[in-house]
Design an enzyme around this catalytic site. Structure first.
Site, short mmCIF file in Angstrom:
data_model
loop_
_atom_site.label_atom_id
_atom_site.label_comp_id
_atom_site.label_asym_id
_atom_site.label_seq_id
_atom_site.Cartn_x
_atom_site.Cartn_y
_atom_site.Cartn_z
N LYS A 89 0.81 -1.22 0.00
CA LYS A 89 0.00 0.00 0.00
C LYS A 89 0.84 1.27 0.00
CE LYS A 89 -4.00 -2.10 2.26
NZ LYS A 89 -5.09 -1.91 3.24
N GLY A 128 -2.82 2.16 16.73
CA GLY A 128 -2.18 1.97 15.43
C GLY A 128 -2.11 3.26 14.64
#
Lengths: 274, 274
Positions: free
Chosen positions: B75, B135
């Protein structure tokens, strides 16, 4: 929903051509793969000839992609994207299928086998027969070679391009002395009259042979797949001949292609980064 | 046989990843495309990161291929294969889908929208809510941005990598002053506790938050798709919390990705030879 759906573990066999919409292999060969219990699909890739070398090179790095089918107009150019060739593909100078091998793509040409298997499945065995073959291009070369290898008594080759015709005859004559010579548009006296040119795809195309001389005892075959019944076949049927259309060749070929793609050397080489 | 079979006119949307076998988009999104009456398929392509730039560049020349999905670990690298990016993808620095545009590939990141749509479909609206997000990587960045854009009152971010955490907080604080600050592993007092790390994929992973402090009034979400019910969700359910698993995010995302792939600029640019 039933039937095939791709998954994360589906393996890919693209078919490359330009144009591509007409190809039948995605449906037909995906179905054969499914019938054999293999999670794999043939998918179309529409690519121009100039982009072919780069595409073949790049796809070596795709690890779930173990082979490609090659159709018009890429069969000749694909030869140069191969690391190795079968003897038949090298002889013909055209490739219609490649699979992954240790050194890169390994190319074959199954057009001859498809044509002659198709004839056999339609009740015509070439062994001992006299053949008039129209077309000395890639398909014609593959078909002539296969017929002679399977014991055709004599193959006469007709092509409007006389240089191409004579070059093919000379190449074949080295391997099959006395088995091959020049033909004409006159089909008289042959057991099999086989068209391996695209003549018949366009309504304005001339007929590949003089159909007024066909006899009902002759077998007539045509490699054209669109239209499904090309003019040569229509004329032959009108005269009572047994016939094979391009579909007959395609159906026999689909199993041969599947066998080649699935052969064992395919999972050994990745030119890409590991 | 019923169901999908590729044809010569099927359009391709590969999904690239390494590994690839775990991806669900080939089945799920091919089915959505079929339901919308579009002859197209999502097919897996397993490719290493070093081969990604060349693959993206080469696939621009494939004329029946109008976009790609991008999964772990590509990504971030896919950003550099794009000619243009959506504002969201540029902010996050990660791309999970690209489509053909006049200047090359146009990249977007739909992870945030998928996550927040998934929450909404599971009965949790972020507007006015206090969120603990674990995260600050690609997924976390996309989710934090989307939550703040949709009106979350405050997002506290926790990450063991403090540099990464503080960098994301600083970037978000420019656009949402007072809306974002540091969090910890203590989930006390939040309306939503959201895990956007891979923690929970491996049996040996620690839990992303101190689950002993969860209350039944809290909503707990986890982006992990394998196992289907990761340990954080098991612990939250045991304490009576409402939850969303990675599948909830995936299902909402599949429709968003399909919409993006089919948008209208896609058929205008071919870098390949014409």
């Amino acid at each position: 929903m039933n039937g095939f759906l791709p998954s994360g573990s589906t393996r890919l066999f693209p078919v490359v051509g330009d144009p591509i919409a007409q190809v039948r292999s995605p449906g037909a060969i995906t179905r054969i793969l499914e019938r054999r219990g293999i999670d794999a699909a043939v998918v179309p890739m529409h690519v121009a000839q100039a982009d072919l070398p780069r595409l073949f090179d790049t796809l070596l790095a795709v690890r779930n992609l173990d082979g490609l089918l090659v159709t018009i107009p890429h069969k000749h150019a694909a030869v140069f994207a191969c690391a190795t060739l079968t003897e038949g593909a090298a002889f013909v100078g055209a490739v219609n299928v490649v699979r992954r091998a240790p050194s890169g793509w390994h190319g074959d040409n199954t057009d001859g086998r498809g044509y002659v298997d198709g004839l056999a499945q339609n009740g015509f065995a070439v062994i001992g027969k006299r053949v008039l073959l129209v077309g000395a291009g890639g398909a014609g070369s593959a078909i002539a070679l296969e017929m002679l290898e399977r014991g055709a008594a004599q193959v006469l080759i007709h092509d409007r391009d006389e240089t191409r015709r004579d070059a093919l005859i000379a190449k074949l004559a080295e391997r099959f002395p006395g088995g091959v010579t020049r033909g004409s548009a006159d089909p008289s006296g042959f057991d099999l009259v086989a068209n391996a040119t695209p003549m018949g795809m366009q309504p304005s195309d001339p007929l590949p042979v003089d159909v007024s001389r066909l006899q009902s005892s002759q077998f007539v075959a045509c490699a054209v797949t669109k239209p499904e019944v090309p003019p040569l076949i229509t004329e032959a049927r009108r005269r009572g001949c047994r016939t094979m259309t391009g579909a007959g060749m395609f159906d026999a070929q689909a199993e041969i292609l599947t066998d080649f793609l699935l052969e064992e050397d395919m999972k050994t080489a990745y030119r890409g980064t590991c």
